[in-house]
Design a protein around this motif. Structure first.
Motif, short mmCIF file in Angstrom:
data_model
loop_
_atom_site.label_atom_id
_atom_site.label_comp_id
_atom_site.label_asym_id
_atom_site.label_seq_id
_atom_site.Cartn_x
_atom_site.Cartn_y
_atom_site.Cartn_z
N GLU A 1 0.52 7.05 1.17
CA GLU A 1 0.39 7.41 2.58
C GLU A 1 -0.81 6.73 3.24
O GLU A 1 -0.71 6.28 4.38
N ASP A 2 -1.95 6.66 2.56
CA ASP A 2 -3.12 6.04 3.18
C ASP A 2 -2.87 4.55 3.45
O ASP A 2 -3.27 4.03 4.49
N GLY A 3 -2.19 3.89 2.54
CA GLY A 3 -1.86 2.47 2.75
C GLY A 3 -0.88 2.29 3.89
O GLY A 3 -1.00 1.36 4.69
N VAL A 4 0.08 3.20 4.00
CA VAL A 4 1.07 3.11 5.09
C VAL A 4 0.38 3.35 6.43
O VAL A 4 0.70 2.69 7.42
N GLN A 5 -0.60 4.26 6.46
CA GLN A 5 -1.33 4.50 7.71
C GLN A 5 -2.11 3.25 8.12
O GLN A 5 -2.19 2.91 9.31
N ARG A 6 -2.68 2.54 7.15
CA ARG A 6 -3.37 1.28 7.46
C ARG A 6 -2.37 0.24 7.97
O ARG A 6 -2.67 -0.51 8.91
N LEU A 7 -1.18 0.20 7.38
CA LEU A 7 -0.14 -0.72 7.85
C LEU A 7 0.26 -0.36 9.27
O LEU A 7 0.43 -1.23 10.13
N ARG A 8 0.39 0.92 9.56
CA ARG A 8 0.74 1.38 10.91
C ARG A 8 -0.29 0.89 11.93
O ARG A 8 0.05 0.41 13.01
N ARG A 9 -1.59 0.97 11.56
CA ARG A 9 -2.65 0.48 12.45
C ARG A 9 -2.56 -1.03 12.62
O ARG A 9 -2.78 -1.55 13.71
N ALA A 10 -2.23 -1.75 11.54
CA ALA A 10 -2.12 -3.20 11.61
C ALA A 10 -1.00 -3.62 12.58
O ALA A 10 -1.16 -4.58 13.34
#
Length: 164
Positions: free
Chosen positions: A144-153
């Motif tokens: 989830e934390d990686g997906v949230q970073r992807l969402r921001r990207a």
């Protein structure tokens, strides 16, 4: 007990159906976008058209009226596979990467974009040259934390979102 059949519709969502004692097949297509199609037809007929399209909140209201809130919640949980978190990231018109190639997205370590869904079509293992359009859904697998970073990207642009 009524037997409910479940069929995955790649790039679209999930179809659930059952047949009534009177021989009517009742189906619900739960689209990945959140809308639902309610379809009825005589069992065995080849062609059916959506009888009614419901947005997410409308579908929940109908389920409540029919006493099926528990069923609707259970259907949503079917997409959660233990150890394989699957997430959906929408591309909005104001996102920095709308109109840019998928290869320009900064994908955090441990996250993989496994498909891009556009309208009712899915492209598995999309090429880096695929241009993202508003309304596209990225199907990402990872923590989830990686997906949230992807969402921001996706929202902020190339090279963004990789740091916390």
């Amino acid at each position: 007990m009524v037997e409910v059949r479940r069929v995955d519709l790649p790039g679209v969502g999930v179809l659930h159906s059952f047949t009534t004692a009177g021989g009517v097949e009742v189906s619900v297509i739960a689209h990945r976008t959140g809308s639902r199609d309610l379809i009825t037809r005589l069992y065995g007929e080849e062609h059916a058209v959506p009888s009614l399209r419901l947005e997410d909140e409308e579908a929940r209201t109908l389920a409540d009226l029919l006493g099926g809130t528990r069923i609707v919640e259970s259907i949503a949980e079917l997409d959660d596979l233990p150890g394989v978190p699957i997430n959906w990231i929408g591309v909005d018109a104001d996102d920095a990467l709308a109109g840019h190639r998928l290869g320009e997205v900064a994908v955090p370590e441990g996250v993989t974009i496994v498909a891009v869904v556009r309208d009712d079509d899915a492209t598995p293992a999309p090429a880096p040259g695929r241009v993202l359009e508003p309304g596209d859904l990225l199907v990402a697998v990872g923590p989830e934390d990686g997906v949230q970073r992807l969402r921001r990207a996706v929202a902020e642009g190339p090279g963004e979102g990789l740091s916390d």
